[in-house]
Scaffold this motif. Structure first.
Motif: not given
Length: 120
Positions: A18-28, A96-100
């Motif tokens: 879910l973390m991976i999906a959530g971070a990737a779905a931020y674009i959409i 947030w991308i840096v922290a991730l």
């Protein structure tokens, strides 16, 4: 190391997905991705905290602390993502991308090193 039960392990893995999906779905769709990433982070970090190291090896204690620091980075990324989405606080860009990224690097490093240390 204290191991997780089957249900906890399933929760741990689902949280990571879910973390991976959530971070990737931020674009959409940023709003939905915030909730997906938040639920995944909550599941992942809670299960990460549930695993304990009960020994006295200083290297494993250090690696365990690095895992907990990675969890803090994931939660910080969630807060920063929320700040950017709702335009409040000091983080209004994509910090947030840096922290991730820092959390992912720490998690990757510890996931490789802990099994090596446990074999010794």
């Amino acid at each position: 190391m204290k191991t997780l039960t089957t249900l906890e392990n399933l929760c741990f893995r689902c949280g990571a997905i879910l973390m991976i999906a959530g971070a990737a779905a931020y674009i959409i769709h940023p709003t939905i991705s915030l909730f997906v990433y938040g639920i995944g982070t909550l599941m992942f970090c809670l299960m990460q905290v549930r695993t304990e190291y009960l020994g006295r090896d200083i290297t494993l204690i250090r690696l365990r602390r690095q895992q907990l620091l990675a969890c803090c980075c994931f939660v910080l990324a969630l807060v920063m993502m929320s700040m950017q989405l709702h335009e409040w606080g000091p983080c209004r860009r994509r910090e947030w991308i840096v922290a991730l990224t820092v959390g992912c690097i720490l998690e990757l490093y510890t996931s490789i090193r802990i099994p090596q240390e446990l074999k010794e």
